[in-house]
Enzyme design. Structure first.
Site, mmCIF file in Angstrom:
data_model
loop_
_atom_site.group_PDB
_atom_site.id
_atom_site.type_symbol
_atom_site.label_atom_id
_atom_site.label_comp_id
_atom_site.label_asym_id
_atom_site.label_seq_id
_atom_site.Cartn_x
_atom_site.Cartn_y
_atom_site.Cartn_z
ATOM 1 N N CYS A 7 0.840 -1.202 0.000
ATOM 2 C CA CYS A 7 0.000 0.000 0.000
ATOM 3 C C CYS A 7 0.876 1.254 0.000
ATOM 4 O O CYS A 7 1.744 1.430 0.855
ATOM 5 C CB CYS A 7 -0.899 -0.026 1.233
ATOM 6 S SG CYS A 7 -1.736 1.533 1.542
ATOM 7 N N ASP A 33 -0.516 16.727 -0.756
ATOM 8 C CA ASP A 33 -0.834 15.925 -1.935
ATOM 9 C C ASP A 33 0.179 16.198 -3.050
ATOM 10 O O ASP A 33 0.564 17.344 -3.296
ATOM 11 C CB ASP A 33 -2.256 16.254 -2.419
ATOM 12 C CG ASP A 33 -2.817 15.191 -3.334
ATOM 13 O OD1 ASP A 33 -3.741 14.477 -2.926
ATOM 14 O OD2 ASP A 33 -2.310 15.073 -4.486
ATOM 15 N N THR A 98 -8.614 6.603 -5.516
ATOM 16 C CA THR A 98 -7.567 5.939 -6.302
ATOM 17 C C THR A 98 -6.555 5.223 -5.414
ATOM 18 O O THR A 98 -5.842 4.351 -5.888
ATOM 19 C CB THR A 98 -6.803 6.963 -7.176
ATOM 20 O OG1 THR A 98 -6.251 7.979 -6.332
ATOM 21 C CG2 THR A 98 -7.718 7.602 -8.211
ATOM 22 N N HIS A 101 -6.184 3.187 0.912
ATOM 23 C CA HIS A 101 -5.872 3.356 2.337
ATOM 24 C C HIS A 101 -6.649 4.607 2.698
ATOM 25 O O HIS A 101 -6.396 5.677 2.116
ATOM 26 C CB HIS A 101 -4.357 3.520 2.529
ATOM 27 C CG HIS A 101 -3.898 3.741 3.940
ATOM 28 N ND1 HIS A 101 -2.852 3.019 4.507
ATOM 29 C CD2 HIS A 101 -4.307 4.619 4.889
ATOM 30 C CE1 HIS A 101 -2.655 3.440 5.760
ATOM 31 N NE2 HIS A 101 -3.526 4.420 6.003
ATOM 32 N N HIS A 103 -8.304 7.960 3.457
ATOM 33 C CA HIS A 103 -7.678 9.272 3.620
ATOM 34 C C HIS A 103 -8.730 10.360 3.458
ATOM 35 O O HIS A 103 -9.668 10.219 2.669
ATOM 36 C CB HIS A 103 -6.548 9.481 2.600
ATOM 37 C CG HIS A 103 -6.941 9.207 1.186
ATOM 38 N ND1 HIS A 103 -7.013 7.927 0.678
ATOM 39 C CD2 HIS A 103 -7.324 10.035 0.186
ATOM 40 C CE1 HIS A 103 -7.408 7.988 -0.588
ATOM 41 N NE2 HIS A 103 -7.610 9.253 -0.909
HETATM 42 P P1 5GP Z 1 -8.188 9.782 -3.860
HETATM 43 O O1 5GP Z 1 -8.343 10.095 -5.324
HETATM 44 O O2 5GP Z 1 -7.922 8.300 -3.633
HETATM 45 O O3 5GP Z 1 -9.282 10.308 -2.971
HETATM 46 O O4 5GP Z 1 -6.891 10.562 -3.396
HETATM 47 C C1 5GP Z 1 -5.607 10.081 -3.566
HETATM 48 C C2 5GP Z 1 -4.697 11.280 -3.571
HETATM 49 O O5 5GP Z 1 -3.370 10.827 -3.343
HETATM 50 C C3 5GP Z 1 -4.690 12.040 -4.906
HETATM 51 O O6 5GP Z 1 -5.107 13.383 -4.685
HETATM 52 C C4 5GP Z 1 -3.237 11.928 -5.363
HETATM 53 O O7 5GP Z 1 -2.767 13.094 -5.997
HETATM 54 C C5 5GP Z 1 -2.499 11.634 -4.067
HETATM 55 N N1 5GP Z 1 -1.278 10.850 -4.239
HETATM 56 C C6 5GP Z 1 -1.126 9.739 -5.024
HETATM 57 N N2 5GP Z 1 0.130 9.265 -4.913
HETATM 58 C C7 5GP Z 1 0.775 10.097 -4.047
HETATM 59 C C8 5GP Z 1 2.117 10.121 -3.536
HETATM 60 O O8 5GP Z 1 2.957 9.275 -3.841
HETATM 61 N N3 5GP Z 1 2.435 11.121 -2.676
HETATM 62 C C9 5GP Z 1 1.519 12.078 -2.302
HETATM 63 N N4 5GP Z 1 1.948 13.020 -1.455
HETATM 64 N N5 5GP Z 1 0.255 12.090 -2.761
HETATM 65 C C10 5GP Z 1 -0.112 11.098 -3.628
HETATM 66 ZN ZN ZN Z 2 -2.192 1.212 3.791
#
Ligand code: 5GP
Ligand code: ZN
Length: 117
Positions: A7, A33, A98, A101, A103
Site C-alpha cells: 500500500c 498531496d 484511487t 488506504h 484518507h
Molecule cells: P483519492 O483520489 O484516492 O481520494 O486521493 C488520492 C490522492 O493521493 C490524490 O489526490 C493523489 O494526488 C495523491 N497521491 C497519489 N500518490 C501520491 C504520492 O505518492 N504522494 C503524495 N503526497 N500524494 C499522492
Molecule cells: Zn495502507
C-alpha cells in the site's frame, strides 16, 4: 491490519516513500498531496491500514474520529478556518478514490463550488 507493504500510503507512514509531512502523531499522518487541487491540499490518513470508508467497523470509531478532529487541528495550523475549507473522503472508484488506504482531503486557499464534480 497494521501496515501493508503493497500500500502506497502505508509506505509513506513507514517512511519508505517520502512525502512532505504537514503533521504526525501516534494516530494519524498528514502530508501534502503530490498533485494539489487547491493552494493547500493535505491528506490525513490513519497510521493503521484501513482500505476505505466502507471498511470501517465500530471498532474503528476512535481511529475515524481522530482523522476528523486532527484534520480540524491541522487546518487551523494552516490558518484555513477563517476563510473555510473543503474536507472530503472519496469512497470507491466512482467517487474518485484511487488509493485504497482511507484518507481525508483538506483543500483550502480558494473558493469551492457546490455540488462537487
Ligand atoms: P483519492 O483520489 O484516492 O481520494 O486521493 C488520492 C490522492 O493521493 C490524490 O489526490 C493523489 O494526488 C495523491 N497521491 C497519489 N500518490 C501520491 C504520492 O505518492 N504522494 C503524495 N503526497 N500524494 C499522492
Ligand atoms: Zn495502507
Amino acid at each position: 491490519m497494521a501496515l501493508n507493504d503493497k500500500c502506497l500510503f502505508c509506505r509513506i507512514v513507514s517512511g519508505d516513500i517520502p512525502a512532505k509531512k504537514a503533521y504526525e502523531d501516534d494516530d494519524v499522518v498528514a502530508f501534502h498531496d503530490i498533485n494539489p487541487q487547491a493552494p493547500v491540499h493535505v491528506l490525513v490518513i490513519p497510521r493503521r491500514h484501513i482500505a476505505s470508508l466502507d471498511e470501517l467497523t465500530d471498532g474503528d470509531a476512535m481511529t475515524a474520529g481522530m482523522m476528523v478532529v486532527r484534520a480540524a487541528k491541522i487546518a487551523r495550523g494552516l490558518h484555513l478556518e477563517s476563510d473555510g475549507y473543503r474536507f472530503i473522503i472519496n469512497m470507491g472508484e466512482a467517487a474518485g478514490q484511487t488509493v485504497f488506504h482511507i484518507h481525508a482531503h483538506i483543500l483550502g486557499g480558494r473558493a469551492f463550488g457546490w455540488p462537487p464534480g
